[in-house]
Design a protein around this motif. Structure first.
Motif, PDB file in Angstrom:
ATOM      1  N   ILE A  96       0.857  -1.182   0.000  1.00 58.01           N
ATOM      2  CA  ILE A  96       0.000   0.000   0.000  1.00 58.01           C
ATOM      3  C   ILE A  96       0.894   1.233   0.000  1.00 58.01           C
ATOM      4  N   ARG A  97       0.596   2.176  -0.893  1.00 58.66           N
ATOM      5  CA  ARG A  97       1.354   3.425  -0.927  1.00 58.66           C
ATOM      6  C   ARG A  97       1.015   4.267   0.294  1.00 58.66           C
ATOM      7  N   VAL A  98       1.999   4.998   0.811  1.00 57.82           N
ATOM      8  CA  VAL A  98       1.797   5.824   2.005  1.00 57.82           C
ATOM      9  C   VAL A  98       0.637   6.780   1.811  1.00 57.82           C
ATOM     10  N   GLU A  99       0.536   7.406   0.641  1.00 59.84           N
ATOM     11  CA  GLU A  99      -0.542   8.379   0.422  1.00 59.84           C
ATOM     12  C   GLU A  99      -1.920   7.735   0.377  1.00 59.84           C
ATOM     13  N   ASP A 100      -1.997   6.422   0.213  1.00 61.70           N
ATOM     14  CA  ASP A 100      -3.275   5.709   0.194  1.00 61.70           C
ATOM     15  C   ASP A 100      -3.682   5.172   1.566  1.00 61.70           C
ATOM     16  N   LYS A 101      -2.781   5.193   2.509  1.00 68.43           N
ATOM     17  CA  LYS A 101      -3.073   4.643   3.834  1.00 68.43           C
ATOM     18  C   LYS A 101      -3.990   5.575   4.626  1.00 68.43           C
ATOM     19  N   LEU A 102      -4.912   4.994   5.365  1.00 69.14           N
ATOM     20  CA  LEU A 102      -5.758   5.743   6.277  1.00 69.14           C
ATOM     21  C   LEU A 102      -4.896   6.237   7.427  1.00 69.14           C
ATOM     22  N   LYS A 103      -5.029   7.518   7.760  1.00 67.94           N
ATOM     23  CA  LYS A 103      -4.248   8.104   8.847  1.00 67.94           C
ATOM     24  C   LYS A 103      -5.000   7.916  10.161  1.00 67.94           C
ATOM     25  N   ILE A 104      -4.287   7.431  11.165  1.00 70.69           N
ATOM     26  CA  ILE A 104      -4.887   7.181  12.478  1.00 70.69           C
ATOM     27  C   ILE A 104      -3.980   7.782  13.536  1.00 70.69           C
ATOM     28  N   ILE A 105      -4.580   8.558  14.433  1.00 69.15           N
ATOM     29  CA  ILE A 105      -3.822   9.044  15.586  1.00 69.15           C
ATOM     30  C   ILE A 105      -4.345   8.315  16.815  1.00 69.15           C
TER      31      ILE A 105
END
Length: 85
Positions: free
Chosen positions: A1-10
């Motif tokens: 998975i490309r970094v820009e496609d990953k869901l961001k989670i904090i």
């Protein structure tokens, strides 16, 4: 998975000493970091802050058992928020 496609989670924890919440947070980050783009916010006291840093996950320092959520900057509305107490 490309970094820009990953869901961001904090992931936010008011504790980073040894315990169930910090251990759970760490296991999620360590085991799923290839599928999601994680960020963590937790105190730098205790061992889990360093364990998270060692996993190459960006970490933000929080005061122990004290934090407040204000408006997120533009472009950060897609973050999911998990909180452990």
């Amino acid at each position: 998975i490309r970094v820009e496609d990953k869901l961001k989670i904090i992931e936010i924890s008011c504790r980073s000493d040894i315990g169930g919440g910090p251990e759970h947070l760490f296991k999620i980050v360590a085991n799923l970091k290839n599928a999601f783009e994680f960020y963590c916010a937790c105190p730098d006291q205790g061992s889990y802050y360093n364990k998270i840093i060692d996993e190459s996950v960006p970490a933000f320092k929080l005061p122990h058992r004290n934090f407040e959520i204000k408006n997120l900057p533009d472009g950060h509305a897609k973050f999911l928020l998990f909180s452990y107490y």
